[in-house]
Enzyme design. Structure first.
Site, short mmCIF file in Angstrom:
data_model
loop_
_atom_site.label_atom_id
_atom_site.label_comp_id
_atom_site.label_asym_id
_atom_site.label_seq_id
_atom_site.Cartn_x
_atom_site.Cartn_y
_atom_site.Cartn_z
CG ASN A 190 75.33 46.69 24.01
OD1 ASN A 190 74.19 46.34 23.71
ND2 ASN A 190 75.58 47.80 24.67
NE ARG B 82 73.40 47.19 28.20
CZ ARG B 82 72.91 48.33 27.73
NH1 ARG B 82 73.20 48.74 26.54
NH2 ARG B 82 72.08 49.04 28.48
CG HIS C 158 71.50 53.05 32.92
ND1 HIS C 158 70.73 54.18 33.07
CD2 HIS C 158 71.87 53.03 31.63
CE1 HIS C 158 70.66 54.83 31.92
NE2 HIS C 158 71.35 54.14 31.03
NE ARG D 261 65.26 56.49 26.34
CZ ARG D 261 66.34 55.86 26.82
NH1 ARG D 261 66.69 56.03 28.08
NH2 ARG D 261 67.04 55.07 26.06
CD GLU E 5 76.86 50.26 31.27
OE1 GLU E 5 77.37 51.21 30.65
OE2 GLU E 5 75.66 49.96 31.17
#
Ligand code: ADP
Length: 396
Positions: free
Chosen positions: A7, A91, A180, A239, A383
């Site tokens: 990743n 990823r 996601h 965020r 994941e």
């Protein structure tokens, strides 16, 4: 089989070497400060090994070399040679509307990832750097790209279209993509296994530093809270989540800021961090603050839970009912108070938590009461396992 999961971020690169069949993690770690100086943190869970090394990493290429060196290291390594690694899974943030599933990396796939850079301007270039570093160092290994957006490509147009002039969709592909996706897909599949059936209406709450909800029917995504970018939806660590765009216009005009500067504020200085008066984006700190009577921390937590609850209501309506509600990721898996606050008042939907089960710590578990119409689960997301499994499948 041994799959290396990568990743890559702009200045970091996370890795896991794992078995796609059992989910066993042989080694995992992180390269940080790529392009600045370089630090490798490497762990071997089975041996309780943790190594931190300062290694110059001018580019992702040196970072990948450092990863392979430590994986074959006599003392801290887990394989004798790189030959033992069967394939590499990456990823990749944005696959646009092109990628509805993972894909074996070739020139066409790389070009398509490059074409998606306008949609994922921060992440896709970094993901490509990770891919190219691996290709340079391990040119013969199969490489696979797993997209954060792919699971959401089953959304119907009414969910993914924005009600803005057609040309922005036709010419510029501006639409809801969602993120996601690998986590939501893992949960969708896991719920089907745990419940013994696939014909279920599921809402998954992935609540971490970044948070998104996903409405899932028959294991397929119907809607999700993030949009063209990961700023939309519920408030997050830093965020803002959904904000009326007029707010951006007001701040830009009054404070003479560019739209990029306003979005940096919405991305990095907002969310629960902002509502807590700048105290923290970490939910543990907010809970500690709220317990001491800090009103701003209380508001930050209340706002977060309120918005998650609203999305659950909206998605239950969109799905036409609800069978399973899932909490996952850092806050979803560990935040018992958050789960309780989100579910409070949802009895009319058939959600009834068992307070004791909710308070207990543990892995995969049901936290709803036996007479709850909706089964509420806590399921740790994985994941990396999905990436490893897709990579194994596509490199056969
Ligand atoms: P990321 O989106 O970076 O993958 P994670 O899924 O790891 O993030 O979630 C990180 C968040 O999980 C942090 O805000 C952290 O406070 C929260 N978290 C971790 N442990 C707990 C806990 N015991 N109680 C409440 N929140 C927690």
């Amino acid at each position: 089989m041994k799959i290396l999961v990568i990743n890559a971020g702009s200045s970091s690169l996370k890795y896991q070497l794992m078995d796609p069949d059992t989910g066993d993690v042989f080694a995992k770690g992180l390269c940080e400060r790529i392009g600045i100086d370089g630090r490798l943190t490497h762990r071997v869970p089975a041996k309780d090994i943790k190594v931190v090394r300062e290694i110059p990493m001018p580019t992702h290429s040196e970072a990948m070399t450092a990863v392979l060196d430590i994986l074959v290291d006599e003392v801290n390594g887990v394989v004798k040679s790189v030959d033992e690694i069967d394939a590499v899974g990456h990823r990749v943030l944005h696959g646009g509307a092109k990628f509805t599933a993972s894909c074996r990396i070739d020139d066409a796939c790389k070009e398509a990832i490059r074409e998606c850079i306008p949609l994922g301007p921060l992440h896709n270039p970094a993901n490509l750097m990770g891919i190219e570093a691996c290709q340079k160092i391990m040119p013969t290994k199969p490489q696979v790209a797993v997209f954060d957006t792919a699971f959401h490509m089953t959304m119907p147009p009414k969910a993914y279209r924005y009600a803005i002039p057609d040309e922005y969709y036709e010419n510029d592909s501006l639409r809801r993509y969602g993120f996601h996706g690998t986590s939501h897909r893992y949960i969708a599949d896991r719920v089907a296994k745990l419940m013994g059936r696939t014909d279920l209406k599921v809402i998954n709450c992935h609540l971490g530093n970044g948070s998104s909800l996903c409405a899932i029917k028959d294991c397929k995504c119907q809607d999700t809270s993030m949009g063209l970018g990961p700023l939309a939806g519920v408030p997050m660590g830093t965020r803002a989540g959904d904000v009326d765009t007029t707010v951006a216009q007001f701040i830009a005009n009054k404070y003479n800021k560019s739209i990029d500067e306003v979005l940096t504020i919405f991305n990095k200085k907002s969310g629960v961090l902002a509502l807590s008066g700048g105290l923290s984006s970490d939910f543990r700190d907010l809970e500690a603050g709220a317990a001491e009577g800090n009103e701003k921390c209380k508001l930050a937590l209340e706002k977060f839970c309120y918005e998650v609850k609203k999305y659950i209501g909206a998605y239950a309506a969109a799905l036409g009912g609800l069978d399973v509600l899932v909490f996952t990721a850092g806050v979803g898996e560990n935040g018992a108070n958050t789960r309780a606050a989100v579910c409070e008042g949802l009895e009319f939907l058939g959600v009834k938590l068992d307070p004791e089960k909710n308070a207990q710590r543990g892995d995969e578990r049901i936290i709803s009461a036996p007479d709850s119409k909706v089964t509420v689960w806590v399921i740790p997301t994985n994941e990396e396992l999905v990436i490893a499994q897709d990579t194994a499948e596509l490199s056969k």
